[in-house]
Design an enzyme around this catalytic site. Structure first.
Site, PDB file in Angstrom:
ATOM      1  N   GLY A   1      68.113 132.419  43.574  1.00 53.24           N
ATOM      2  CA  GLY A   1      68.047 131.527  42.125  1.00 53.24           C
ATOM      3  C   GLY A   1      67.074 130.473  42.295  1.00 53.24           C
TER       4      GLY A   1
ATOM      5  N   GLY B   1      66.191 128.789  38.454  1.00 55.70           N
ATOM      6  CA  GLY B   1      67.224 128.370  37.568  1.00 55.70           C
ATOM      7  C   GLY B   1      67.102 126.829  37.465  1.00 55.70           C
ATOM      8  N   GLN B   2      68.179 126.384  36.830  1.00 56.80           N
ATOM      9  CA  GLN B   2      68.308 124.895  36.593  1.00 56.80           C
ATOM     10  C   GLN B   2      68.271 124.156  37.927  1.00 56.80           C
ATOM     11  OE1 GLN B   2      71.774 123.229  35.157  1.00 56.80           O
ATOM     12  NE2 GLN B   2      70.723 121.610  34.074  1.00 56.80           N
TER      13      GLN B   2
ATOM     14  N   LYS C   1      84.913 130.389  41.343  1.00 54.13           N
ATOM     15  CA  LYS C   1      84.653 129.336  41.671  1.00 54.13           C
ATOM     16  C   LYS C   1      85.546 128.848  42.673  1.00 54.13           C
ATOM     17  CE  LYS C   1      80.386 128.485  40.586  1.00 54.13           C
ATOM     18  NZ  LYS C   1      79.432 128.577  41.432  1.00 54.13           N
TER      19      LYS C   1
ATOM     20  N   ILE D   1      65.019 137.079  41.236  1.00 57.66           N
ATOM     21  CA  ILE D   1      65.123 138.433  40.701  1.00 57.66           C
ATOM     22  C   ILE D   1      64.082 138.998  39.664  1.00 57.66           C
ATOM     23  CG2 ILE D   1      67.489 138.739  41.060  1.00 57.66           C
ATOM     24  CD1 ILE D   1      68.031 137.897  37.828  1.00 57.66           C
TER      25      ILE D   1
ATOM     26  N   TYR E   1      84.651 132.163  35.440  1.00 54.82           N
ATOM     27  CA  TYR E   1      83.565 131.230  36.081  1.00 54.82           C
ATOM     28  C   TYR E   1      84.593 130.656  37.125  1.00 54.82           C
ATOM     29  CZ  TYR E   1      80.228 127.488  36.696  1.00 54.82           C
ATOM     30  OH  TYR E   1      79.404 126.571  37.398  1.00 54.82           O
TER      31      TYR E   1
ATOM     32  N   ASN F   1      67.720 139.474  45.689  1.00 52.14           N
ATOM     33  CA  ASN F   1      68.883 139.949  44.739  1.00 52.14           C
ATOM     34  C   ASN F   1      70.340 139.733  45.426  1.00 52.14           C
ATOM     35  OD1 ASN F   1      70.843 140.924  43.089  1.00 52.14           O
ATOM     36  ND2 ASN F   1      69.463 142.446  42.229  1.00 52.14           N
TER      37      ASN F   1
END
Ligand code: AKB
Length: 318
Positions: free
Chosen positions: A8, A11-12, A147, A35, A143, A54
């Site tokens: 990832g 991402g952020q 988590k 990805i 979510y 992935n």
């Protein structure tokens, strides 16, 4: 930590964490995992290796771990809270089936693993103020469910197989490099972009809704320091509360108006995000992270606001 795979990486968190790791471990292989459709570009692509990674493809990840002699995996693949509510099965698939793949590879190849948890792992019946490290976790979002399960599964792999799993519960993260997408706390990033561009900001979260937030440099510090922490001091492992500031929309608006006095905000509240925000802590107690691995944030709201505005002004030539 020498050879690291960041899953990832565009991402952020990943886009900044990958660069930070390349900076502090210049002789390591810091692999930017991506990805298709989210390939690294520019400096992220040019400054080190990049591989398609992935989480749902165990063979692909195992191949990268082998090729680069990876010792640490940052598993950052996830759908954030609001978008996960619209695609719950996809969120489960990425967050849980992906995690099992990573943990199995880590068990076999002896890697350490960081998979972030979140304030989203708490729910409406968690104490909302000074939320303790060890407390009720009964989230009502997909979510949050993933988590909590991530924390538990990561603990399980440590206890049963000795896999060196560690993680933090991140607040809403505020950054100026890569925008988040589909989170409940995204407003606290978007508000700065609107302010610097001179736009009137439509706030999706109601006044009086407090949530923990953190500036990205502190989040990167937490993600790196926990993996470098002395294991003999760790009583907890996965899901350390880490906090640095808590505010509601009115407080962040006032902080921005100190530097951009004509900034305007109005409310266009989003019921999905509001319900999620209402179920999350107002502020977490992070004393365990402070005691077990010397966690201490650098930024408060005012220093973050000054830095965000200065950086975004440069970025947009304002
Ligand atoms: C979200 O809002 O979903 C995330 C988080 C707090 O985990 N930023």
């Amino acid at each position: 930590m020498k050879n690291v795979l960041v899953i990832g990486s565009t991402g952020q968190i990943g886009s900044e964490l990958t660069m930070k790791l390349r900076d502090i471990i210049p002789d390591g292989n810091i692999v930017a995992g991506y990805i298709p459709g989210a390939e690294p570009k520019g400096i992220l692509l040019e400054s080190g290796p990049a591989e398609e990674a992935n989480v749902k493809n165990a063979q692909q990840i195992a191949g990268i771990v082998e090729k680069y002699k990876i010792d640490t995996i940052y598993n950052l693949a996830a759908l954030l809270s609001a978008v996960a509510e619209s695609k719950p099965l996809l969120a489960w698939d990425i967050q849980m089936n992906g995690l099992i793949n990573i943990l199995e590879i880590a068990r076999e190849k002896k890697c350490a693993v960081f998979t972030p948890s979140s304030i989203g792992s708490f729910g409406p019946n968690t104490p909302h103020d000074s939320t303790p490290q060890d407390t009720v976790q009964r989230p009502r979002t997909m979510y949050g469910v993933t988590k909590v399960a991530t924390e538990l599964l990561s603990d399980y792999y440590f206890i049963k197989y000795g896999v060196d799993t560690r993680s933090t519960r991140f607040p809403g993260l505020i950054s100026n490099v890569t925008l988040p997408g589909g989170g409940t706390t995204d407003y606290a990033v978007e508000i700065y972009y609107a302010a610097v561009k001179g736009e009137d900001f439509a706030c999706p979260i109601q006044a009086g809704t407090f949530m923990d937030m953190m500036y990205m440099p502190d989040a990167l510090k937490a993600a790196i320091d926990i993996m470098n922490a002395d294991p003999s001091r760790l009583i907890h492992r996965n899901g350390f509360n880490v906090a640095s500031m808590s505010f509601d929309p009115e407080i962040i608006k006032a902080s921005i108006q100190k530097y951009i006095p004509d900034f305007k905000m109005h409310y266009e509240f989003d019921p999905v995000r509001q319900a999620i925000a209402d179920s999350w802590p107002n502020n977490m107690d992070d004393s365990c992270a402070r005691a077990e691995w010397d966690w201490k944030p650098t930024y408060d709201l005012d220093t973050m606001t000054q830095d965000m505005i200065a950086t975004l002004r440069k970025k947009f030539g304002k």
